[in-house]
Design an enzyme around this catalytic site. Sequence first.
Site, PDB file in Angstrom:
ATOM      1  N   LEU A 240       1.038  -1.122  -0.106  1.00 61.40           N
ATOM      2  CA  LEU A 240       0.003  -0.048   0.235  1.00 61.40           C
ATOM      3  C   LEU A 240       0.792   1.030   0.073  1.00 61.40           C
ATOM      4  O   LEU A 240       1.068   1.837   1.052  1.00 61.40           O
ATOM      5  CB  LEU A 240      -0.991  -0.112   1.196  1.00 61.40           C
ATOM      6  CG  LEU A 240      -2.149   0.979   1.287  1.00 61.40           C
ATOM      7  CD1 LEU A 240      -2.934   1.142   0.211  1.00 61.40           C
ATOM      8  CD2 LEU A 240      -2.994   0.669   2.650  1.00 61.40           C
ATOM      9  N   HIS A 241       1.468   1.698  -1.266  1.00 61.08           N
ATOM     10  CA  HIS A 241       2.681   2.603  -1.313  1.00 61.08           C
ATOM     11  C   HIS A 241       2.183   3.704  -0.738  1.00 61.08           C
ATOM     12  O   HIS A 241       3.091   4.361   0.147  1.00 61.08           O
ATOM     13  CB  HIS A 241       2.733   2.733  -2.777  1.00 61.08           C
ATOM     14  CG  HIS A 241       3.094   1.437  -3.489  1.00 61.08           C
ATOM     15  ND1 HIS A 241       4.138   0.479  -3.431  1.00 61.08           N
ATOM     16  CD2 HIS A 241       2.103   0.907  -4.401  1.00 61.08           C
ATOM     17  CE1 HIS A 241       4.155  -0.390  -4.169  1.00 61.08           C
ATOM     18  NE2 HIS A 241       2.796  -0.495  -4.872  1.00 61.08           N
ATOM     19  N   ASP A 242       1.496   4.549  -1.345  1.00 63.58           N
ATOM     20  CA  ASP A 242       1.410   6.230  -1.017  1.00 63.58           C
ATOM     21  C   ASP A 242       1.225   6.534   0.436  1.00 63.58           C
ATOM     22  O   ASP A 242       1.664   7.404   0.972  1.00 63.58           O
ATOM     23  CB  ASP A 242       0.283   6.806  -1.892  1.00 63.58           C
ATOM     24  CG  ASP A 242       0.766   6.649  -3.466  1.00 63.58           C
ATOM     25  OD1 ASP A 242       1.857   6.440  -3.705  1.00 63.58           O
ATOM     26  OD2 ASP A 242      -0.012   6.956  -4.255  1.00 63.58           O
TER      27      ASP A 242
END
Length: 314
Positions: A240-242
């Site tokens: 869940l990068h951002d």
Amino acid sequence: MNARPIIIDTDPGQDDAIAILTALASPELDVLGITCVAGNVPLALTVKNARMLCELAGKPDQPVYVGCSRPMVRTLVTAEHVHGKTGLDGPELPEPTMALADEHAVDFIVDTLRNHPEPVTLCPVGPLTNIAMAIVKDPSIVENIREIVLMGGAWKEGGNITPAAEFNIYVDPHAAHTVFTCGAPIVAHSLDVTHLALMTDEWIESIRALGTAVGVASAEMLAFYERFDEEKYGSNGGPLHDPNVIAYLLEPELYSGKHVAVTIETGSEQTMGQTTVDWWNVTDVEANCLWISGVDADGFYRVLSERLGRYPLT
Ligand code: BDR
Ligand code: CA
């Protein structure tokens, strides 16, 4: 304590969405503006998605700015294969009705950095076009940047759009070069760290179980988004990068990293957009970036759950 002034520069995107929803639920952060850029999907859709998210958050007065519709030099590459046709596939959200800010995103970034009484933190979680264009328009704004805390790059983990490059840097490597050489303090959350904190189905279901409009829509987004990485990597849960950018601002002690020299490949088609990290300081080039390489994954998801849990039942 005064809320920390930030600008979120974004191309929503389901993971961008969770970053925005987390920030808008955090009184420690003063989101001066959400500036949209072309990336995961074309600009018209990232702008629409940002407005839908502000309305979902119950913040129709949050200023949202339209930014650049294409990278500085290269042709736009998008990622519907990850995010779906709308960029925010998963939930059925109403068409947004809130007004857009009049000013262009690049002008807003320049004006804010020129005039804000305290240094502003930039939080880019998409291609770096808007930020680079602002720096090109007025290089003096760098003096009033507190930090650029961004999601982008890949080194030990390898790329996700090419074998060498991470999507945000690949889409606009010339902008990334401009940003990484601008002289402002940079904190980079690359795939090296985002792949250390994978979502689980149980966590997504716990967000759905909040029972709020935000909780249910977030779970629908994430269930859609997760399927791509699960199939691709064969893992139980995707990165869940951002939201790592926002969690870092809220609880920096969850993260560890090293000050290193990072350069951006802009010459070779084969490795275009690669972030070259001088991890062992073999070049003597001065460090320009705190490269995050460790995360307390449980702590990261605890922060997100707690913030998303602040939205009211409607
Ligand atoms: C980055 O690319 C986008 O698809 C995501 O929103 C994230 O910002 C990950 O490589
Ligand atoms: Ca993004």
